[in-house]
Design a protein around this motif. Sequence first.
Motif, mmCIF file in Angstrom:
data_model
loop_
_atom_site.group_PDB
_atom_site.id
_atom_site.type_symbol
_atom_site.label_atom_id
_atom_site.label_comp_id
_atom_site.label_asym_id
_atom_site.label_seq_id
_atom_site.Cartn_x
_atom_site.Cartn_y
_atom_site.Cartn_z
ATOM 1 N N ALA A 92 104.004 -77.791 15.000
ATOM 2 C CA ALA A 92 105.334 -78.140 15.497
ATOM 3 C C ALA A 92 106.418 -77.344 14.772
ATOM 4 O O ALA A 92 107.342 -76.807 15.390
ATOM 5 C CB ALA A 92 105.576 -79.642 15.333
ATOM 6 N N LEU A 93 106.311 -77.265 13.432
ATOM 7 C CA LEU A 93 107.292 -76.492 12.669
ATOM 8 C C LEU A 93 107.238 -75.016 13.026
ATOM 9 O O LEU A 93 108.262 -74.330 13.028
ATOM 10 C CB LEU A 93 107.045 -76.667 11.169
ATOM 11 C CG LEU A 93 107.449 -78.000 10.555
ATOM 12 C CD1 LEU A 93 106.991 -78.084 9.102
ATOM 13 C CD2 LEU A 93 108.953 -78.202 10.637
ATOM 14 N N GLY A 94 106.041 -74.531 13.330
ATOM 15 C CA GLY A 94 105.886 -73.122 13.661
ATOM 16 C C GLY A 94 106.609 -72.713 14.923
ATOM 17 O O GLY A 94 106.910 -71.535 15.121
ATOM 18 N N ARG A 95 106.884 -73.664 15.777
ATOM 19 C CA ARG A 95 107.593 -73.354 17.022
ATOM 20 C C ARG A 95 109.105 -73.328 16.840
ATOM 21 O O ARG A 95 109.832 -72.813 17.677
ATOM 22 C CB ARG A 95 107.228 -74.385 18.096
ATOM 23 C CG ARG A 95 105.765 -74.350 18.507
ATOM 24 C CD ARG A 95 105.495 -75.311 19.628
ATOM 25 N NE ARG A 95 106.320 -75.006 20.776
ATOM 26 C CZ ARG A 95 106.569 -75.864 21.771
ATOM 27 N NH1 ARG A 95 106.105 -77.088 21.699
ATOM 28 N NH2 ARG A 95 107.302 -75.511 22.801
ATOM 29 N N ILE A 96 109.583 -73.927 15.739
ATOM 30 C CA ILE A 96 111.025 -73.983 15.502
ATOM 31 C C ILE A 96 111.484 -72.712 14.800
ATOM 32 O O ILE A 96 110.949 -72.327 13.767
ATOM 33 C CB ILE A 96 111.393 -75.213 14.649
ATOM 34 C CG1 ILE A 96 110.989 -76.494 15.381
ATOM 35 C CG2 ILE A 96 112.879 -75.222 14.348
ATOM 36 C CD1 ILE A 96 111.205 -77.751 14.573
ATOM 37 N N LYS A 97 112.457 -72.063 15.373
ATOM 38 C CA LYS A 97 112.993 -70.828 14.807
ATOM 39 C C LYS A 97 114.184 -71.074 13.882
ATOM 40 O O LYS A 97 114.356 -70.388 12.875
ATOM 41 C CB LYS A 97 113.418 -69.888 15.933
ATOM 42 C CG LYS A 97 112.281 -69.436 16.847
ATOM 43 C CD LYS A 97 112.827 -68.546 17.956
ATOM 44 C CE LYS A 97 111.732 -68.026 18.861
ATOM 45 N NZ LYS A 97 112.257 -67.173 19.939
ATOM 46 N N VAL A 99 121.398 -75.355 7.264
ATOM 47 C CA VAL A 99 120.649 -74.219 7.815
ATOM 48 C C VAL A 99 119.193 -74.373 7.390
ATOM 49 O O VAL A 99 118.908 -74.592 6.207
ATOM 50 C CB VAL A 99 121.185 -72.855 7.316
ATOM 51 C CG1 VAL A 99 120.386 -71.711 7.934
ATOM 52 C CG2 VAL A 99 122.668 -72.706 7.631
ATOM 53 N N LEU A 100 118.295 -74.263 8.351
ATOM 54 C CA LEU A 100 116.868 -74.324 8.039
ATOM 55 C C LEU A 100 116.120 -73.339 8.920
ATOM 56 O O LEU A 100 116.204 -73.401 10.146
ATOM 57 C CB LEU A 100 116.315 -75.728 8.267
ATOM 58 C CG LEU A 100 114.786 -75.877 8.170
ATOM 59 C CD1 LEU A 100 114.308 -75.548 6.753
ATOM 60 C CD2 LEU A 100 114.345 -77.280 8.572
ATOM 61 N N GLN A 101 115.403 -72.442 8.282
ATOM 62 C CA GLN A 101 114.493 -71.534 8.977
ATOM 63 C C GLN A 101 113.079 -71.913 8.518
ATOM 64 O O GLN A 101 112.666 -71.582 7.404
ATOM 65 C CB GLN A 101 114.804 -70.080 8.622
ATOM 66 C CG GLN A 101 113.981 -69.073 9.405
ATOM 67 C CD GLN A 101 114.361 -67.646 9.030
ATOM 68 O OE1 GLN A 101 114.432 -67.316 7.852
ATOM 69 N NE2 GLN A 101 114.628 -66.810 10.021
ATOM 70 N N PRO A 102 112.300 -72.620 9.356
ATOM 71 C CA PRO A 102 111.040 -73.213 8.888
ATOM 72 C C PRO A 102 109.913 -72.232 8.597
ATOM 73 O O PRO A 102 108.912 -72.639 8.006
ATOM 74 C CB PRO A 102 110.638 -74.139 10.057
ATOM 75 C CG PRO A 102 111.884 -74.351 10.846
ATOM 76 C CD PRO A 102 112.653 -73.070 10.710
ATOM 77 N N ALA A 103 110.036 -70.964 8.994
ATOM 78 C CA ALA A 103 108.912 -70.033 8.854
ATOM 79 C C ALA A 103 108.334 -69.990 7.434
ATOM 80 O O ALA A 103 107.113 -70.095 7.263
ATOM 81 C CB ALA A 103 109.326 -68.637 9.311
ATOM 82 N N PRO A 104 109.146 -69.853 6.374
ATOM 83 C CA PRO A 104 108.553 -69.857 5.019
ATOM 84 C C PRO A 104 107.836 -71.159 4.690
ATOM 85 O O PRO A 104 106.823 -71.159 3.996
ATOM 86 C CB PRO A 104 109.765 -69.642 4.104
ATOM 87 C CG PRO A 104 110.781 -68.959 4.964
ATOM 88 C CD PRO A 104 110.592 -69.566 6.324
ATOM 89 N N LEU A 105 108.353 -72.267 5.204
ATOM 90 C CA LEU A 105 107.711 -73.559 4.947
ATOM 91 C C LEU A 105 106.357 -73.635 5.637
ATOM 92 O O LEU A 105 105.374 -74.107 5.049
ATOM 93 C CB LEU A 105 108.620 -74.692 5.422
ATOM 94 C CG LEU A 105 108.074 -76.113 5.258
ATOM 95 C CD1 LEU A 105 107.786 -76.403 3.792
ATOM 96 C CD2 LEU A 105 109.058 -77.130 5.831
ATOM 97 N N THR A 106 106.271 -73.182 6.882
ATOM 98 C CA THR A 106 104.993 -73.221 7.589
ATOM 99 C C THR A 106 103.990 -72.268 6.942
ATOM 100 O O THR A 106 102.796 -72.571 6.868
ATOM 101 C CB THR A 106 105.172 -72.861 9.071
ATOM 102 O OG1 THR A 106 105.812 -71.587 9.183
ATOM 103 C CG2 THR A 106 106.030 -73.884 9.777
ATOM 104 N N ASP A 107 104.475 -71.107 6.464
ATOM 105 C CA ASP A 107 103.572 -70.183 5.752
ATOM 106 C C ASP A 107 103.001 -70.852 4.507
ATOM 107 O O ASP A 107 101.814 -70.719 4.198
ATOM 108 C CB ASP A 107 104.321 -68.909 5.364
ATOM 109 C CG ASP A 107 104.681 -68.050 6.564
ATOM 110 O OD1 ASP A 107 104.100 -68.272 7.644
ATOM 111 O OD2 ASP A 107 105.546 -67.170 6.427
ATOM 112 N N LEU A 108 103.866 -71.582 3.794
ATOM 113 C CA LEU A 108 103.432 -72.266 2.586
ATOM 114 C C LEU A 108 102.412 -73.356 2.915
ATOM 115 O O LEU A 108 101.385 -73.490 2.254
ATOM 116 C CB LEU A 108 104.639 -72.869 1.866
ATOM 117 C CG LEU A 108 104.366 -73.619 0.557
ATOM 118 C CD1 LEU A 108 103.743 -72.693 -0.467
ATOM 119 C CD2 LEU A 108 105.663 -74.224 0.033
ATOM 120 N N LEU A 109 102.681 -74.129 3.973
ATOM 121 C CA LEU A 109 101.758 -75.195 4.370
ATOM 122 C C LEU A 109 100.431 -74.627 4.848
ATOM 123 O O LEU A 109 99.372 -75.205 4.592
ATOM 124 C CB LEU A 109 102.392 -76.057 5.460
ATOM 125 C CG LEU A 109 103.543 -76.958 5.010
ATOM 126 C CD1 LEU A 109 104.165 -77.665 6.206
ATOM 127 C CD2 LEU A 109 103.062 -77.983 3.992
#
Length: 534
Positions: free
Chosen positions: A485-490, A399-409
């Motif tokens: 790109a990550l920001g588009r992935i939900k 399971v991966l929800q990229p939103a926290p990762l993109t916020d961090l980046l």
Amino acid sequence: MPSKDGDRTAARSVDGAIVAEVRDAAALRKAVGSAGRKVDVSGQEIRIQGERATWIGDGVAALGTEAAVRAVIAATADGADLAGNARFTAALQQVRTTDPAGVAWVDLQQAPAINAAFATIGEHVAGGKSGSKAGAKALARRSKLLEDLPKGLREQAEKQLGTGALGRSSSRSLSLSSLRLPARDATAALALELRPGRLVVRSGGTAAEPGTDPKVASDAVAALPAGSWAAFGGGTAGLLAKGSPAAGALNQVAALLGAQLPDGLAKALQGVEVVSGGVQGENLLAAGGAVVLRAGDDDGAKTLLDQLGSVLGSIGGKNAGAAGFSAKPTKIPGTTSGLVVGLSGLPIQLAAGVQGDRLAVGLGADSVTKALADGDRFSGDPLYKRATTALDGLAPSLVLQPAPLTDLLNTLGPVLGGILNGGSGGGGIADLLGGSAGGSGGGSGIAGLLGGMAGGSAPKAGGSATGGAAGGLFGSAGLGRVVGALGRIKLVTAGREATGASTWRGTLVVEYDAAKRAAGTSTTPTAPTPSAKP
């Protein structure tokens, strides 16, 4: 169709072709043209250019080596196809799909042929066959890049990865040529489904000797701490066995840290049955997470902890006075024994602890406590339930929800850019490693290498290196593309289940924003367009 003398010989004589159904043969022949040498094969015309052969029949076309294209023509004439192959149909029956954009199948009894194909592809990726002009130029470029590294870094790379690290001859260099699939009585099939905002890969297959039950992976994910936005789990049957690729990778990592993987730790790792991990935290200050290894018994987990502490202590001892590790036994809540590992000069601590047959290694003691102690589990988390729904009820093992990762980046982007590129005047890490990545000092060192690998261009001597750094992965533009790109992935999620004693099926789902675009630019990839027909 490799030779039968083994992988090494097969790698030099592998044949293969891409075969496709053709709706309008005349239009395709017109588009392809008539270049190349004409050869008649059983009344069919093929065109040969160098090592590539092309054939366009009335309903089928093939592109590949001459021997493979000839085999396609013979099979077509005989009416032979995969529909009559019992191993193909058995695997495909496990794949639940409707209107797929494409289907793939592999028979692992043919692993030598697959390995040979990987080796051939690896040769082309590496610059072609030895002796060719393209291959010589590619090897020369990679050798030059290696020579441009600072002496210490170059010697370390050659020592640990072999002199083939950037293109010189070495049996230890990492490439597709080094991939080796074991021959076994198993098959696997894949089907790709494309819809606006959703990409799905359905899989399934057969195995004469069942491996680890997929349920142990999904159970391990469900037992991770609630609040995780990234979670994974998997069985390790044979993965860390002596001589395996994973064991080799661990030895290389240990060597790069200046240590040697002791036999005791290697043996303890072989007893690990399940590995899982989760990441929590919405920002850098609140970041946490741990990897959990489940050993065969309590003693195995304790041995893992003792061996880990011994290795980290030896690294710290060898680097006394430098940025080395320091491992200290520490009582961690929720564990029966534990240790905390500090890195000199950095406000970061790793922690490890044991509870029963589980060992957790995490970012700080709190992460280890969350992973091992009683508390809210991921199985009750809304994200876990969303992933299960996306998988049509299948329990997820990823399971991966990229939103926290993109916020961090996004938060760290300017900082990373400054550290890596040194601002407009240079002097960043890339400059330190041998190429002026931020200013106009030029150079073709590691900055040029990184820029070229990630989409930038290596600067010429005396010219500006800004293109390589800013346009590559580590520059602002490259980082922006990654974040965009990550920001588009939900959501990314996957799961697998046993459907019988010797059969299995799985699903991978990627949900993304099909409408979102990067404002004013095209730095993010466009959404896949669903195919009208398979």
